[in-house]
Design an enzyme around this catalytic site. Structure first.
Site, PDB file in Angstrom:
ATOM      1  N   HIS A   1       0.993  -1.223   0.081  1.00 24.99           N
ATOM      2  CA  HIS A   1      -0.046   0.021   0.078  1.00 24.99           C
ATOM      3  C   HIS A   1       0.909   1.383  -0.053  1.00 24.99           C
ATOM      4  O   HIS A   1       2.089   1.130   0.506  1.00 24.99           O
ATOM      5  CB  HIS A   1      -0.825   0.020   1.315  1.00 24.99           C
ATOM      6  CG  HIS A   1      -2.071   0.922   1.542  1.00 24.99           C
ATOM      7  ND1 HIS A   1      -1.668   2.371   1.933  1.00 24.99           N
ATOM      8  CD2 HIS A   1      -3.169   0.892   1.076  1.00 24.99           C
ATOM      9  CE1 HIS A   1      -2.691   2.826   1.989  1.00 24.99           C
ATOM     10  NE2 HIS A   1      -3.715   2.149   1.504  1.00 24.99           N
TER      11      HIS A   1
ATOM     12  N   ASP B   1       2.704  -4.831   7.918  1.00 24.93           N
ATOM     13  CA  ASP B   1       1.714  -4.098   7.886  1.00 24.93           C
ATOM     14  C   ASP B   1       0.441  -4.952   7.963  1.00 24.93           C
ATOM     15  O   ASP B   1       0.137  -5.741   6.827  1.00 24.93           O
ATOM     16  CB  ASP B   1       1.886  -3.280   6.472  1.00 24.93           C
ATOM     17  CG  ASP B   1       0.487  -2.794   6.403  1.00 24.93           C
ATOM     18  OD1 ASP B   1      -0.570  -2.708   6.910  1.00 24.93           O
ATOM     19  OD2 ASP B   1       0.446  -1.871   5.105  1.00 24.93           O
TER      20      ASP B   1
ATOM     21  N   GLN C   1      -4.528  -5.505   6.480  1.00 21.86           N
ATOM     22  CA  GLN C   1      -5.550  -6.382   5.996  1.00 21.86           C
ATOM     23  C   GLN C   1      -5.443  -7.753   6.749  1.00 21.86           C
ATOM     24  O   GLN C   1      -6.135  -8.871   6.066  1.00 21.86           O
ATOM     25  CB  GLN C   1      -5.452  -6.422   4.492  1.00 21.86           C
ATOM     26  CG  GLN C   1      -5.601  -5.044   3.680  1.00 21.86           C
ATOM     27  CD  GLN C   1      -6.865  -4.799   3.671  1.00 21.86           C
ATOM     28  OE1 GLN C   1      -7.815  -5.416   3.891  1.00 21.86           O
ATOM     29  NE2 GLN C   1      -7.025  -3.480   3.439  1.00 21.86           N
TER      30      GLN C   1
ATOM     31  N   LYS D   1     -10.505  -1.192  10.469  1.00 22.59           N
ATOM     32  CA  LYS D   1     -10.479  -2.291   9.642  1.00 22.59           C
ATOM     33  C   LYS D   1     -10.936  -3.541  10.360  1.00 22.59           C
ATOM     34  O   LYS D   1     -11.266  -4.599  10.029  1.00 22.59           O
ATOM     35  CB  LYS D   1      -9.049  -2.531   8.964  1.00 22.59           C
ATOM     36  CG  LYS D   1      -8.628  -1.192   8.336  1.00 22.59           C
ATOM     37  CD  LYS D   1      -8.423  -1.462   6.718  1.00 22.59           C
ATOM     38  CE  LYS D   1      -7.504  -0.536   6.222  1.00 22.59           C
ATOM     39  NZ  LYS D   1      -8.041   0.037   5.054  1.00 22.59           N
TER      40      LYS D   1
ATOM     41  N   CYS E   1      -4.637   2.502  -3.803  1.00 18.85           N
ATOM     42  CA  CYS E   1      -3.350   2.852  -3.083  1.00 18.85           C
ATOM     43  C   CYS E   1      -2.317   1.966  -3.260  1.00 18.85           C
ATOM     44  O   CYS E   1      -1.427   1.854  -2.404  1.00 18.85           O
ATOM     45  CB  CYS E   1      -3.590   3.111  -1.722  1.00 18.85           C
ATOM     46  SG  CYS E   1      -4.986   4.637  -1.578  1.00 18.85           S
TER      47      CYS E   1
HETATM   48  N1  PMP Z   1      -1.717  -1.014   4.426  1.00 16.39           N
HETATM   49  C1  PMP Z   1      -2.835  -1.577   3.919  1.00 16.39           C
HETATM   50  C2  PMP Z   1      -2.273  -2.880   3.413  1.00 16.39           C
HETATM   51  C3  PMP Z   1      -3.970  -1.233   3.794  1.00 16.39           C
HETATM   52  O1  PMP Z   1      -4.988  -1.815   3.174  1.00 16.39           O
HETATM   53  C4  PMP Z   1      -4.353   0.123   4.237  1.00 16.39           C
HETATM   54  C5  PMP Z   1      -5.878   0.764   4.099  1.00 16.39           C
HETATM   55  N2  PMP Z   1      -6.267   0.522   2.795  1.00 16.39           N
HETATM   56  C6  PMP Z   1      -3.244   0.802   4.849  1.00 16.39           C
HETATM   57  C7  PMP Z   1      -2.042   0.429   5.070  1.00 16.39           C
HETATM   58  C8  PMP Z   1      -3.553   2.277   5.395  1.00 16.39           C
HETATM   59  O2  PMP Z   1      -4.551   2.313   6.471  1.00 16.39           O
HETATM   60  P1  PMP Z   1      -4.929   3.397   7.172  1.00 16.39           P
HETATM   61  O3  PMP Z   1      -5.486   4.348   6.053  1.00 16.39           O
HETATM   62  O4  PMP Z   1      -6.111   2.960   8.102  1.00 16.39           O
HETATM   63  O5  PMP Z   1      -3.986   4.071   7.768  1.00 16.39           O
END
Ligand code: PMP
Length: 405
Positions: A122, A199, A202, A225, A363
């Site tokens: 991401h 990270d 997910q 999440k 993203c």
């Molecule tokens: N890493 C991953 C794998 C994600 O899916 C996401 C959220 N789409 C994020 C980081 C960022 O999370 P947040 O926007 O809640 O900080």
């Protein structure tokens, strides 16, 4: 028994309609819906306990502090950290990664040192490092993947050099659904004396996480999440690492003594928690973790696995279907394109049928480049989704496909 109807009743939003159609919420990768107990914990705390934490002598402040610190213990237990000193509350995954990127780079890296990430990260796990690269001249190296969306561990091993200082990878891809072998990835890094950040954005809502078993040095996730509110998240870090890192932000709470000449910092975890924390959010996060724990993370994983298998099988029956991400170990995130239909058109038309999916690059633009596409339609599952909803998605896609001839 997994009582899906009872679970769904805990989420009031699931019974609403959009455009007169029952809502089918398949955008859990972006954020999850909240059970009643989580929402009620917010109003309950504001109505009956609200007070700033940690520095109050009065009753309410102590009660709020107790709730806040009990939530830290709930998080510790949930991910099996050794100590509550290792649980830092942040705003979410993004802030947790930025904290590590900033403090780790400042204290542990020199110009020319390297961080290994993967091709399926991401943006938050790319750009945070790029900001440090611009500031301090560190470099990014990228683990490639095969066409199924699995990281190539042989190639990963070859990326290590004496300049490698950290590995930072997603546990589960938010586009491909790939469940990366983080235990193996971590063991390989440790064999090179390199720490690892996982990270968990997910993975946290979908499987039992044991940070000690993974042996991760840092593990980060967002509350929203995992059925908790937005604005609260977690950075887990091994105490010996957190001790070595300098504070990320300055302010109240994170200090021991302040004078104009010299400031000493508070002990862990407070060293990294400048300012009034989101103590309402931490209570609500603990409620959400209690909620999923009561259902059982293994039961949630089994339910979602069954749904994923079913969805993959049904979606593949659709002519022109291209699914991105067919890893052997795959979670409930399914990205696809159908024929020449633009992902945005598909998403918009599904929306008119009451089906909420996500479209675009999610993203993860570098991953889109690797796949040679601009974006996908993404259906991502949560603990409350049903086979009937998958059937509705399939029927919806078929309808759109026929519209496009
Ligand atoms: N890493 C991953 C794998 C994600 O899916 C996401 C959220 N789409 C994020 C980081 C960022 O999370 P947040 O926007 O809640 O900080």
């Amino acid at each position: 028994m997994y009582d899906i109807q009872k679970i769904r009743e805990d989420f009031p939003i699931l019974s609403r309609t959009v455009y007169g159609k029952p809502l089918i919420y398949l955008d859990n990768g972006a954020t999850t819906q909240k059970p009643r107990c989580v929402v009620e914990s917010i109003t309950d705390e504001y109505y009956s306990v609200n007070s700033n934490v940690h520095r109050g002598v009065h009753f309410l402040s102590q009660q709020a502090t107790n709730l806040h610190e009990a939530s830290r213990e709930t998080v510790r237990k949930f991910i099996n950290a050794r100590s509550t000193s290792e649980i830092i509350f942040t705003r979410g995954t993004t802030e947790s990664i930025n904290l590590v990127a900033s403090s780790f780079t400042d204290s542990q890296m020199q110009e020319g040192d390297e961080v290994i990430v993967s091709v399926m990260e991401h943006h938050s796990n790319i750009v945070s490092w790029q900001l440090q690269a611009a500031r301090k001249g560190i470099k990014l190296k990228v683990i490639p993947m095969n066409d199924q969306g699995e990281l190539l561990l042989d190639e990963y091993e070859k990326l290590f050099s004496p300049r490698t200082k950290l590995v930072s990878v997603a546990h589960v891809s938010n586009v491909l659904g790939t469940i990366n072998p983080v235990k193996e990835i971590t063991a390989i890094a440790h064999a090179h004396q390199v720490p690892v950040l996982i990270d968990g954005a997910q993975s946290i809502p979908h499987m039992k996480i044991d940070v000690q078993d993974i042996d991760a040095d840092f593990y980060v996730f967002s509350g929203h999440k995992i059925y908790a509110p937005t604005g609260i998240g977690v950075l887990y870090g091994k105490e010996n690492w957190l001790d070595k890192l300098p504070p990320y932000q300055g302010g109240g709470e994170m200090i021991q003594n302040v004078s104009f000449e010299k400031t000493t910092f508070n002990e862990l975890p407070f060293k990294f928690e400048a300012g009034t924390p989101d103590y309402i959010g931490t209570t609500a996060l603990a409620k959400a973790l209690d909620y999923v724990s009561a259902i059982g993370m293994d039961n949630i994983a089994a339910h979602e696995h069954e749904l994923t298998i079913y969805a993959m099988q049904r979606l593949k029956e659709i002519p022109g279907m291209r699914i991105f991400g067919e890893a052997k170990h795959k979670g409930g995130v399914i990205s696809f394109l159908v024929g020449d239909i633009h992902h945005f058109d598909m998403g918009t038309l599904l929306d008119r049928l009451g089906i909420a999916v996500r479209t675009g690059h999610h993203c993860a633009e570098p991953l889109m480049h690797r796949l040679g596409i601009e974006g996908t339609v993404r259906a991502s599952l949560g603990l409350y989704n049903t086979k009937e909803e998958i059937d509705a998605l399939v029927a919806g896609i078929e309808r759109v496909r026929k519209m496009f001839g």
